[in-house]
Design an enzyme around this catalytic site. Structure first.
Site: not given
Ligand code: XIL
Length: 460
Positions: A172, A215, A251, A280, A282
């Site tokens: 990020e 990422n 996401h 990641e 969802d």
């Molecule tokens: C999130 C986790 O899922 C949570 O449990 C934590 O509180 C915050 O981080 N981008 C990422 C992940 O790269 O590491 C994040 O994970 C979600 C967004």
């Protein structure tokens, strides 16, 4: 009757899948010969997401939290379904180096040893990120910060050397919105743009066996942010900065839907000479709408040869970081959601509800997958494969229980007796040894829910 399958504009075939699928059919044949009940009607035998993805030459992983591994349903769902894990928080800077140069790996180690004991891969997440950064890092002046960053990368990667298939080296680093600029962070603000390159160069010296990924989120479609990441990756490749992969967090929700150019965006990155991974995933929602979105994502990955795997951001809605949006494949009671069935079907596994593949021991085999579904209907696809000798024709019985009705068939010629439709080859009867073809059909469900039963293939 030869028509295009409605709603099925998907890119197939997939060459790696062919070989793996052939192997799994051989295995199934051996099991069947030994009297072991294997495939028919049993989603589990070919149903685990990891196995289905492996048949497509990909992995299918989940983010995992160490403190849930002791919960039997959590661990058994993880173990039955996934073949890769990402520690959700346990490898982050604040978790492993909360005070300077004092490392604690115990929670992350629990995940890694669990994964290793089950033969799962591990994604490392993440080495350099502005978030979940312990308080001691940001006050450091540039020289000190540089050495702290390189030390962190070196210590963590050394600890896990040889155990990680891909590391999110930098996470990020770009701003949201239309600027295409780098995000303000201690690293960016004190070390400048070069911190990303430096992190990758350091990482490569530590573990040459791990793929090194950049990422980010909101980079899934083509936009100012993904364009900026694209230019960085292009520049890295041109100048020999070691980068192997780009992670797309994915996401999604109603404000951030699955982009229509997702596949094209993955492909343009892959064309730069890096792997792409969905890291990641969802998707908030429920039912068939959520399922359809999951199908889009899996299809996008499968259509891009260098899309090497998919990770969903959690096992169950119960523990999702966005739990209220119910964004995952298993509900809070570990029940399989329609999204699960959709992912499994898109991966070419047998769909949920026991719609298993038919398995003949003879000159040809037939395997079934549901390829898409919508309110009131679905498309099924049967892969017909010749055995160890070539064939010049084939026939496969497909039973669709009333009130469901087959409304179209393509790449095959149906004759129907009661509920049994026997599909024979049309133009595609001749198959060399081991070669395959497919036929497809559309079913209007009319309220019915049972899956079609695909019988044994007969060769001629
Ligand atoms: C999130 C986790 O899922 C949570 O449990 C934590 O509180 C915050 O981080 N981008 C990422 C992940 O790269 O590491 C994040 O994970 C979600 C967004």
């Amino acid at each position: 009757m030869a028509q295009n399958p409605p709603g099925d504009g998907r890119a197939r075939p997939r060459p790696q899948a062919r070989t793996r699928r052939a192997l799994s059919l051989v295995t199934a044949g051996v099991l069947a010969a030994a009297g072991v009940v294997a495939l028919a009607g049993n989603a589990q035998a070919v149903g685990a997401l990891g196995d289905a993805a492996a048949a497509e030459g990909r992995y299918f992983g989940a983010a995992v939290a160490a403190n849930h591994l002791g919960e039997a349903a959590y661990a058994s769902t993880l173990d039955a379904q996934f073949d890769s894990v990402t520690p959700e928080n346990e490898m982050k800077w604040d978790a492993v180096e909360s005070s300077r140069n004092s490392f604690s790996f115990s929670a992350a180690d629990r995940i890694v040893s669990h994964a290793q004991s089950k033969g799962m891969k591990v994604r490392g997440h993440t080495l350099v990120w502005h978030s979940q950064l312990p308080g001691w890092v940001s006050p450091l002046a540039a020289t000190d910060l540089r050495s702290a960053m390189n030390n962190h990368i070196t210590q963590v990667m050394t600890h896990y050397k040889g155990k990680i298939h891909s590391w999110d080296v930098v996470n990020e680093a770009f701003q949201d919105g239309g600027s295409g600029a780098r995000r303000s962070s201690p690293f960016q603000d004190k070390l400048g743009n070069g911190f990303i390159e430096e992190a990758f160069r350091t990482a490569r010296t530590v573990d040459t066996g791990a793929k090194l990924c950049y990422n980010d989120y909101d980079t899934d479609g083509q936009n100012a942010k993904s364009n900026a990441v694209y230019e960085m990756v292009k520049d890295f490749k041109q100048r020999g900065v070691p980068i192997d992969c780009v992670g797309f967090q994915s996401h999604f929700n109603s404000n951030s839907p699955v982009p229509s150019d997702f596949r094209a965006n993955l492909q343009r990155f892959a064309d730069l000479g890096v792997d792409v991974q969905i890291t990641e995933l969802d998707i908030e929602g429920s039912g068939s709408a959520q399922a359809a979105n999951y199908t889009k994502v899996v299809d996008a990955c499968l259509a891009v040869t260098r899309c090497t795997g998919i990770t969903v951001w959690g096992v169950t809605d119960k523990y999702s970081w966005r739990s209220s949006g119910t964004p995952l494949l298993f509900d809070g009671d570990y029940g399989k959601k329609p999204a699960y069935d959709a992912v499994l079907a898109a991966l070419g596994g047998s769909g949920g509800g026991g719609d298993g593949g038919g398995e003949g021991g003879g000159a040809c085999t037939a395997t079934y997958a549901r390829t898409s579904a919508w309110n009131g209907g679905y498309n099924g696809q049967v892969t017909v494969r010749a055995g160890s000798s070539g064939i010049t024709g084939w026939a496969v019985p497909v039973t669709v229980a009333s009130p469901q009705k087959v409304s179209a068939v393509w790449n095959g010629t149906p004759t129907t007796a009661g509920e049994v439709m026997t599909v024979r080859h049309s133009w595609n009867g001749t198959l060399a040894a081991g070669a395959s073809t497919t036929f497809g059909f559309t079913v209007q469900t009319n309220g019915g829910t049972s899956a079609p039963v695909v019988g044994a293939c007969t060769a001629s």
